[in-house]
Design a protein around this motif. Structure first.
Motif, PDB file in Angstrom:
ATOM      1  N   GLY A  54     104.558  73.952  30.081  1.00  0.00           N
ATOM      2  CA  GLY A  54     105.861  74.595  29.901  1.00  0.00           C
ATOM      3  C   GLY A  54     106.011  75.918  30.627  1.00  0.00           C
ATOM      4  N   THR A  55     104.998  76.337  31.383  1.00  0.00           N
ATOM      5  CA  THR A  55     105.020  77.624  32.080  1.00  0.00           C
ATOM      6  C   THR A  55     106.119  77.659  33.128  1.00  0.00           C
ATOM      7  OG1 THR A  55     102.610  77.637  31.845  1.00  0.00           O
ATOM      8  CG2 THR A  55     103.589  79.278  33.330  1.00  0.00           C
ATOM      9  N   VAL A  56     106.973  78.687  33.067  1.00  0.00           N
ATOM     10  CA  VAL A  56     108.032  78.868  34.066  1.00  0.00           C
ATOM     11  C   VAL A  56     107.546  79.842  35.131  1.00  0.00           C
ATOM     12  CG1 VAL A  56     110.389  79.674  34.466  1.00  0.00           C
ATOM     13  CG2 VAL A  56     109.850  78.390  32.383  1.00  0.00           C
ATOM     14  N   GLN A  57     107.702  79.440  36.382  1.00  0.00           N
ATOM     15  CA  GLN A  57     107.213  80.272  37.486  1.00  0.00           C
ATOM     16  C   GLN A  57     108.236  81.337  37.887  1.00  0.00           C
ATOM     17  OE1 GLN A  57     104.257  79.940  37.910  1.00  0.00           O
ATOM     18  NE2 GLN A  57     103.644  77.795  37.749  1.00  0.00           N
ATOM     19  N   ASP A  58     107.722  82.409  38.488  1.00  0.00           N
ATOM     20  CA  ASP A  58     108.577  83.489  39.002  1.00  0.00           C
ATOM     21  C   ASP A  58     109.119  83.062  40.366  1.00  0.00           C
ATOM     22  OD1 ASP A  58     109.833  85.789  39.779  1.00  0.00           O
ATOM     23  OD2 ASP A  58     108.063  87.090  39.651  1.00  0.00           O
ATOM     24  N   VAL A  59     110.113  82.181  40.324  1.00  0.00           N
ATOM     25  CA  VAL A  59     110.634  81.632  41.579  1.00  0.00           C
ATOM     26  C   VAL A  59     111.493  82.647  42.331  1.00  0.00           C
ATOM     27  CG1 VAL A  59     110.470  79.230  40.881  1.00  0.00           C
ATOM     28  CG2 VAL A  59     112.538  80.524  40.337  1.00  0.00           C
ATOM     29  N   GLN A  60     111.993  83.651  41.636  1.00  0.00           N
ATOM     30  CA  GLN A  60     112.737  84.709  42.324  1.00  0.00           C
ATOM     31  C   GLN A  60     111.830  85.417  43.318  1.00  0.00           C
ATOM     32  OE1 GLN A  60     116.256  85.651  41.276  1.00  0.00           O
ATOM     33  NE2 GLN A  60     116.093  86.319  43.412  1.00  0.00           N
ATOM     34  N   ALA A  61     110.607  85.735  42.900  1.00  0.00           N
ATOM     35  CA  ALA A  61     109.654  86.405  43.783  1.00  0.00           C
ATOM     36  C   ALA A  61     109.258  85.511  44.945  1.00  0.00           C
ATOM     37  CB  ALA A  61     108.410  86.825  42.994  1.00  0.00           C
ATOM     38  N   VAL A  62     109.064  84.231  44.682  1.00  0.00           N
ATOM     39  CA  VAL A  62     108.701  83.299  45.751  1.00  0.00           C
ATOM     40  C   VAL A  62     109.850  83.157  46.738  1.00  0.00           C
ATOM     41  CG1 VAL A  62     107.950  80.953  46.295  1.00  0.00           C
ATOM     42  CG2 VAL A  62     107.154  82.061  44.192  1.00  0.00           C
ATOM     43  N   GLY A  63     111.065  83.094  46.213  1.00  0.00           N
ATOM     44  CA  GLY A  63     112.234  83.000  47.090  1.00  0.00           C
ATOM     45  C   GLY A  63     112.369  84.184  48.018  1.00  0.00           C
ATOM     46  N   GLU A  64     112.054  85.372  47.516  1.00  0.00           N
ATOM     47  CA  GLU A  64     112.120  86.568  48.362  1.00  0.00           C
ATOM     48  C   GLU A  64     111.107  86.490  49.502  1.00  0.00           C
ATOM     49  OE1 GLU A  64     114.158  89.091  48.454  1.00  0.00           O
ATOM     50  OE2 GLU A  64     115.362  88.337  46.782  1.00  0.00           O
ATOM     51  N   ILE A  65     109.903  86.022  49.200  1.00  0.00           N
ATOM     52  CA  ILE A  65     108.879  85.885  50.239  1.00  0.00           C
ATOM     53  C   ILE A  65     109.336  84.885  51.294  1.00  0.00           C
ATOM     54  CG2 ILE A  65     106.525  85.063  50.702  1.00  0.00           C
ATOM     55  CD1 ILE A  65     105.770  86.121  47.897  1.00  0.00           C
ATOM     56  N   CYS A  66     109.845  83.751  50.856  1.00  0.00           N
ATOM     57  CA  CYS A  66     110.285  82.722  51.799  1.00  0.00           C
ATOM     58  C   CYS A  66     111.464  83.202  52.635  1.00  0.00           C
ATOM     59  CB  CYS A  66     110.647  81.446  51.045  1.00  0.00           C
ATOM     60  SG  CYS A  66     109.239  80.616  50.299  1.00  0.00           S
ATOM     61  N   ARG A  67     112.391  83.919  52.003  1.00  0.00           N
ATOM     62  CA  ARG A  67     113.547  84.431  52.738  1.00  0.00           C
ATOM     63  C   ARG A  67     113.102  85.407  53.817  1.00  0.00           C
ATOM     64  NH1 ARG A  67     116.177  86.449  48.696  1.00  0.00           N
ATOM     65  NH2 ARG A  67     117.605  84.719  48.284  1.00  0.00           N
ATOM     66  N   THR A  68     112.164  86.283  53.482  1.00  0.00           N
ATOM     67  CA  THR A  68     111.660  87.261  54.450  1.00  0.00           C
ATOM     68  C   THR A  68     110.964  86.581  55.624  1.00  0.00           C
ATOM     69  OG1 THR A  68     111.366  88.900  52.710  1.00  0.00           O
ATOM     70  CG2 THR A  68     110.125  89.244  54.745  1.00  0.00           C
ATOM     71  N   ARG A  69     110.235  85.512  55.336  1.00  0.00           N
ATOM     72  CA  ARG A  69     109.475  84.818  56.374  1.00  0.00           C
ATOM     73  C   ARG A  69     110.263  83.709  57.066  1.00  0.00           C
ATOM     74  NH1 ARG A  69     103.780  85.567  55.973  1.00  0.00           N
ATOM     75  NH2 ARG A  69     103.705  84.093  57.717  1.00  0.00           N
ATOM     76  N   GLY A  70     111.472  83.427  56.584  1.00  0.00           N
ATOM     77  CA  GLY A  70     112.288  82.384  57.194  1.00  0.00           C
ATOM     78  C   GLY A  70     111.759  80.983  56.964  1.00  0.00           C
ATOM     79  N   ILE A  71     111.143  80.761  55.799  1.00  0.00           N
ATOM     80  CA  ILE A  71     110.557  79.463  55.469  1.00  0.00           C
ATOM     81  C   ILE A  71     111.414  78.781  54.402  1.00  0.00           C
ATOM     82  CG2 ILE A  71     108.535  78.288  54.507  1.00  0.00           C
ATOM     83  CD1 ILE A  71     106.863  80.673  55.516  1.00  0.00           C
ATOM     84  N   PRO A  72     111.787  77.524  54.595  1.00  0.00           N
ATOM     85  CA  PRO A  72     112.574  76.820  53.578  1.00  0.00           C
ATOM     86  C   PRO A  72     111.841  76.769  52.241  1.00  0.00           C
ATOM     87  CG  PRO A  72     112.607  75.605  55.644  1.00  0.00           C
ATOM     88  CD  PRO A  72     111.601  76.703  55.810  1.00  0.00           C
ATOM     89  N   PHE A  73     112.579  76.992  51.162  1.00  0.00           N
ATOM     90  CA  PHE A  73     112.027  77.032  49.811  1.00  0.00           C
ATOM     91  C   PHE A  73     112.735  75.983  48.968  1.00  0.00           C
ATOM     92  CE2 PHE A  73     112.042  79.562  45.606  1.00  0.00           C
ATOM     93  CZ  PHE A  73     110.912  78.885  45.149  1.00  0.00           C
ATOM     94  N   ALA A  74     111.955  75.066  48.392  1.00  0.00           N
ATOM     95  CA  ALA A  74     112.508  73.984  47.578  1.00  0.00           C
ATOM     96  C   ALA A  74     111.961  74.058  46.162  1.00  0.00           C
ATOM     97  CB  ALA A  74     112.177  72.631  48.203  1.00  0.00           C
ATOM     98  N   LEU A  75     112.791  73.633  45.211  1.00  0.00           N
ATOM     99  CA  LEU A  75     112.431  73.724  43.796  1.00  0.00           C
ATOM    100  C   LEU A  75     112.540  72.354  43.144  1.00  0.00           C
ATOM    101  CD1 LEU A  75     111.600  76.163  42.028  1.00  0.00           C
ATOM    102  CD2 LEU A  75     113.974  76.261  41.226  1.00  0.00           C
ATOM    103  N   ASP A  76     111.473  71.974  42.431  1.00  0.00           N
ATOM    104  CA  ASP A  76     111.477  70.788  41.580  1.00  0.00           C
ATOM    105  C   ASP A  76     111.824  71.270  40.173  1.00  0.00           C
ATOM    106  OD1 ASP A  76     110.904  68.691  39.889  1.00  0.00           O
ATOM    107  OD2 ASP A  76     108.792  68.513  40.453  1.00  0.00           O
ATOM    108  N   ALA A  77     113.063  70.992  39.754  1.00  0.00           N
ATOM    109  CA  ALA A  77     113.551  71.506  38.475  1.00  0.00           C
ATOM    110  C   ALA A  77     113.537  70.436  37.390  1.00  0.00           C
ATOM    111  CB  ALA A  77     114.953  72.083  38.635  1.00  0.00           C
TER     112      ALA A  77
END
Length: 383
Positions: free
Chosen positions: A153-176
């Motif tokens: 049930g652990t929820v990940q800090d996807v906001q932080a991951v999204g920021e890293i991906c946005r900075t690096r220009g890497i597509p970020f996908a989420l399995d919700a």
């Protein structure tokens, strides 16, 4: 004895009454497909399909209705994403908590020249955010994460991951799979390129339908996984260039579409924040009760914050499978025991190959059902 269904991480039950009613309405009164007729019943099917896409966009703050692609389910959507985006020589980054819906396709792709790494997680299943940057490569073409674990049930800090991906220009996908319908998800605010969701879990719809929401520019890079008739541009033997047709070949699951549209209508009236508050209250009640039960060991976060209502328990000195059987046969508590199609998560949590007994809540789970489960767990663990 009335059974208590606590396997909502697998599929939610019960469903809102309108779900079955609308599916029956389609089968008995509509019957027509979409993009394959201009008569009234076909137009009605088209309208409900469009309304379903609109509701998905509203729920997830997504702006492009044509890029709300309907799929036969979350596993299908994840396969469409992985096989469509990754080519030989590409690199993908996932977490150590992924489901086999991600890991098995990646295993196939690895035999075709795709490489991947797993971001380490701690013993409660939380991402070690500081380990992401060192794992990124020049050829990293996708970062894909389970938003919440179907084991702990652990929820990940996807906001932080999204920021890293946005900075690096890497597509970020989420399995919700475990968060859609349980917690608010804002596609744009999270910097997502893709969001895959099942219809039959927290979104309260029937099995056999899901959606893949795709940022338009990213969608253009995907190679279709399956192709065939779409009812559009029928003069051409080429796959349509536009969406959603490009990624929706074949006859769609219209009974599922009617049922899911009714479920999302219900969910929009209830509101996701209300569901989240309900989940949090039940989780706190369950955790408070569990703390005084010796012999039942919680695997994962021991707080109601930072999790969804999915709980794994280990019973040291006992066979967890026998515990699950006893909970059902003696107390009517329906759980799921085993590795939950997520061996990587269980290795991370230290429960492989033993597995755990999993209990999971939904909007329709009540406080009295949680209390019944706690009484049953206490009785079984004391033996």
């Amino acid at each position: 004895m009335h059974s208590v269904y606590l396997d909502n991480a697998a599929t939610s039950f019960p469903k809102p009454p309108a779900v079955a009613a609308r599916m029956r309405e389609y089968v008995e009164q509509i019957g027509a497909s979409v993009s394959r007729g201009s008569y009234a019943s076909a137009q009605q099917a088209e309208l409900i399909t469009l309304r379903l896409r609109q509701r998905l966009c509203e729920l997830f703050a997504f702006q492009s209705i044509p890029h709300a692609v309907l799929t036969p389910g979350n596993t299908w959507g994840l396969n469409l994403l992985l096989f469509g985006a990754l080519r030989p020589g590409d690199h993908c980054l996932v977490s150590a908590m992924e489901h086999n819906a991600v890991m098995r396709p990646l295993g196939q792709l690895a035999r075709r020249g795709v490489t991947f790494d797993r971001i380490p997680c701690d013993r409660e299943g939380r991402l070690q955010i500081g380990q992401i940057e060192p794992l990124l490569r020049e050829n990293t073409r996708l970062v894909l994460l389970a938003h919440a674990s179907n084991v702990s049930g652990t929820v990940q800090d996807v906001q932080a991951v999204g920021e890293i991906c946005r900075t690096r220009g890497i597509p970020f996908a989420l399995d919700a799979a475990q968060t859609a319908g349980h917690v608010p998800i804002d596609f744009e605010a999270l910097g997502l390129s893709a969001l895959s969701v099942p219809g039959h879990k927290g979104l309260l719809g029937p099995q056999g339908i899901g959606a893949l929401l795709l940022q338009p520019d990213f969608a253009e890079t995907l190679e279709p996984l399956v192709s065939g008739g779409t009812g559009s541009v029928s003069d051409s033997e080429e796959v349509p260039a536009y969406f959603p047709d490009r990624l929706e070949p074949g006859t769609p699951n219209l009974p599922g579409i009617f049922g899911w549209e009714a479920a999302l209508d219900y969910l929009q009236q209830v509101t996701i924040p209300a569901v989240q508050a309900h989940d949090c209250a039940l989780s706190q009640r369950f955790l408070n009760g569990l703390r005084v039960i010796p012999g039942a060991v919680l695997v994962g976060p021991d707080t109601a914050e930072g999790r969804v209502g999915v709980f794994s328990l280990d019973f040291p000195g006992k066979d967890n499978a026998e515990v699950a059987v006893s909970l059902e046969e003696r107390f009517g508590i329906l759980t799921r025991c085993g590795l939950h199609c997520a061996p990587s998560a269980h290795r991370t949590l230290g429960t492989f190959p033993r597995g755990t007994v999993r209990l999971s809540f939904s909007w329709f789970t009540t406080e009295s059902e949680v209390d019944r489960a706690l009484e049953a767990i206490a009785a079984v663990s004391a033996e």
